[in-house]
Design a protein around this motif. Sequence first.
Motif, PDB file in Angstrom:
ATOM      1  N   HIS A 316       0.835  -1.209   0.000  1.00  0.00           N
ATOM      2  CA  HIS A 316       0.000   0.000   0.000  1.00  0.00           C
ATOM      3  C   HIS A 316       0.872   1.263   0.000  1.00  0.00           C
ATOM      4  O   HIS A 316       0.987   1.967   1.000  1.00  0.00           O
ATOM      5  CB  HIS A 316      -0.964   0.020   1.196  1.00  0.00           C
ATOM      6  N   HIS A 318       1.773   4.633  -2.494  1.00  0.00           N
ATOM      7  CA  HIS A 318       1.400   5.453  -3.652  1.00  0.00           C
ATOM      8  C   HIS A 318       2.601   6.230  -4.172  1.00  0.00           C
ATOM      9  O   HIS A 318       3.545   6.507  -3.436  1.00  0.00           O
ATOM     10  CB  HIS A 318       0.289   6.442  -3.262  1.00  0.00           C
ATOM     11  N   HIS A 348      -3.765   4.279  -7.375  1.00  0.00           N
ATOM     12  CA  HIS A 348      -5.220   4.162  -7.446  1.00  0.00           C
ATOM     13  C   HIS A 348      -5.707   3.661  -8.815  1.00  0.00           C
ATOM     14  O   HIS A 348      -5.015   3.776  -9.818  1.00  0.00           O
ATOM     15  CB  HIS A 348      -5.866   5.519  -7.155  1.00  0.00           C
ATOM     16  N   GLU A 387      -4.328  -0.198  -5.633  1.00  0.00           N
ATOM     17  CA  GLU A 387      -5.418  -0.003  -4.681  1.00  0.00           C
ATOM     18  C   GLU A 387      -6.636   0.255  -5.539  1.00  0.00           C
ATOM     19  O   GLU A 387      -6.858   1.370  -6.012  1.00  0.00           O
ATOM     20  CB  GLU A 387      -5.167   1.183  -3.736  1.00  0.00           C
ATOM     21  N   ASP A 503      -0.076   2.989   3.737  1.00  0.00           N
ATOM     22  CA  ASP A 503      -0.854   3.872   2.865  1.00  0.00           C
ATOM     23  C   ASP A 503      -0.025   5.132   2.609  1.00  0.00           C
ATOM     24  O   ASP A 503      -0.520   6.261   2.737  1.00  0.00           O
ATOM     25  CB  ASP A 503      -2.196   4.228   3.523  1.00  0.00           C
ATOM     26  N   HIS A 505       1.843   8.157   1.033  1.00  0.00           N
ATOM     27  CA  HIS A 505       1.764   9.062  -0.111  1.00  0.00           C
ATOM     28  C   HIS A 505       3.039   9.887  -0.223  1.00  0.00           C
ATOM     29  O   HIS A 505       3.121  10.818  -1.015  1.00  0.00           O
ATOM     30  CB  HIS A 505       0.544   9.977   0.008  1.00  0.00           C
TER      31      HIS A 505
HETATM   32 ZN   LIG Z   1      -4.212   4.381  -0.347  1.00  0.00          ZN
END
Ligand SMILES: [Zn+2]
Length: 554
Positions: A316, A318, A348, A387, A503, A505
């Motif tokens: 996970h 990005h 995404h 994701e 997650d 970023h």
């Molecule tokens: Zn995410």
Amino acid sequence: MDKFTVSRTLDEISRYIQLSDPNPFKAKAFEKASRAVGDLEGDLESMVASGTIYDVDGIGKATGKIIEEIVNTGTSQYLEELRTQYPPGIFELLRVPKLGLKKIGQLHAELGIGSIDELEAAARDGRIAKMKGFGAKTAEHILKGVGFARMRESSFLLPVGIEVGELLRERLADFEEVEDAEVSGAVRRRLEVIHGVEIVVSTKKPAAVAEHLKELVADLEEIDAKTYKGQARTEMDVTFHLASPAEYGSMLLRTTGSAEFIEAFGDIAKAKTERDAFKAAGIPFVEPERRENADDLKVKKRPKLVEVAHLRGTFHVHTTFSDGRNTMAQMLTAAHERGWEYVGISDHSPIAFYANGLSEERLRQQHAEIAKQEKTVTPMRVFRGTEADILQNGTMDYGEKILSKFDFVIASVHSGFTMQKDEMTERILRAMDDPSVTFLGHLTGRRLLSREGYSVEYDRIFEKAGQRGVMIEINGNPQRLDLDWRHLQRALDRGVMFSINPDAHSISEYNAVITGTWVARKGGLGPAQIFNTKDVDEVAEWFAAKKKSGAAHG
Ligand SMILES: [Zn+2]
Ligand SMILES: [Zn+2]
């Protein structure tokens, strides 16, 4: 003057500008400068002295001048001026959901609103409903939001508590009368939302330390001879507990709590260290994270909890291909520098247009970029993932053909949050039937202190996840911490495997694996229950086996 103080001052200027100036560029410049100063590698003061501060990316002529002024004088004339134009509590209005700085500025300019109480009054008596651009519906939303804001008063996310606590601890170390100091309370228990910071201080000279404490926090009051309570500059409650070295351990145990745990613990003997206090009571040591309730006092043999060092990689992640702030090369390099054996990239899917989700064409480009960059980070392995959105009807974005090509698929809900509980549950259950789905992402979509998650029937989801071999992510983003640690055992009982995912970023958001690990520990999980403690070969085999069984199912 440290860089963080300067960074915060610039941020404050940016916020004031947003209140008064509809032109976003000026505020953006200060925001950028604030971030640039916070990220500075070199020494701020010498960079100001030599003028090299102006060469830093994100710092311009105007902002550089103000940085100079703050470093040299401790404040900015411009900020002082801005401050006089607004009541001191103006930013507390930000606690009201969906009320941004622009709207707050408007409310202040037109109705003179500068506090939550004034906001509530104006929402009730119809003044807000009459304002241009607001209306009756907005007034109603605001009124609801006021209730929420009151609830959130003096609530903070865990990392804020850790920052305040550690900063004070560092400062305490400067005083020679202080022998030791540790943050206790809910922060030490790693509770996701905290209401204050407690610090235990070991000293033979409490009176002298008490004098020093007054320099550290504003409004320090003496509660009793040994407890000092005050408000830190963040407006967070801070309580100091002074203890003699001989009682330091017992004080640490008592103030770490929770109340329920301490009550069940029984008598606490005076002890130098916390472990001594456990020993004296004949109770095996309980990790601070596990002291929310009395559960662990009842069981003699407890599994060893997972640690960050157990993680051999993560998923996970990005990149700038979707809504990440760092490039593929940067994200891979940073993962490699952490010593991980593998990392799973997951941008995404197309329906997430607001997050720049990847079309088939851009997915090809992303895979080409991975192929190019992965050579530079060997022997770390890069798993290709996505994701992908769980669509409203429970089918997966991208569709079967594309999904089957990924090493792993994280299935996440990013839309239709207001769906009814059973409908949402069916939606997620259906997604798990898709053979390509490897993980469930942030199961409830909650945002701590700002948005409740959607409701789901946990047990049905856990049951299915266990049956289908779909792993549930422990999303370590401090605002999410989703799945909640309170549900982990229930899921575990149904055969669910977990993964601690950041997650991320940005490069710095890889740190969310640390917060995520705290959640796993609070839930009582050991390394064997966390997928990303497996080595790279086991992980690769697991993905391959899942795909094979999926193919058989399909
Ligand atoms: Zn995410
Ligand atoms: Zn997501």
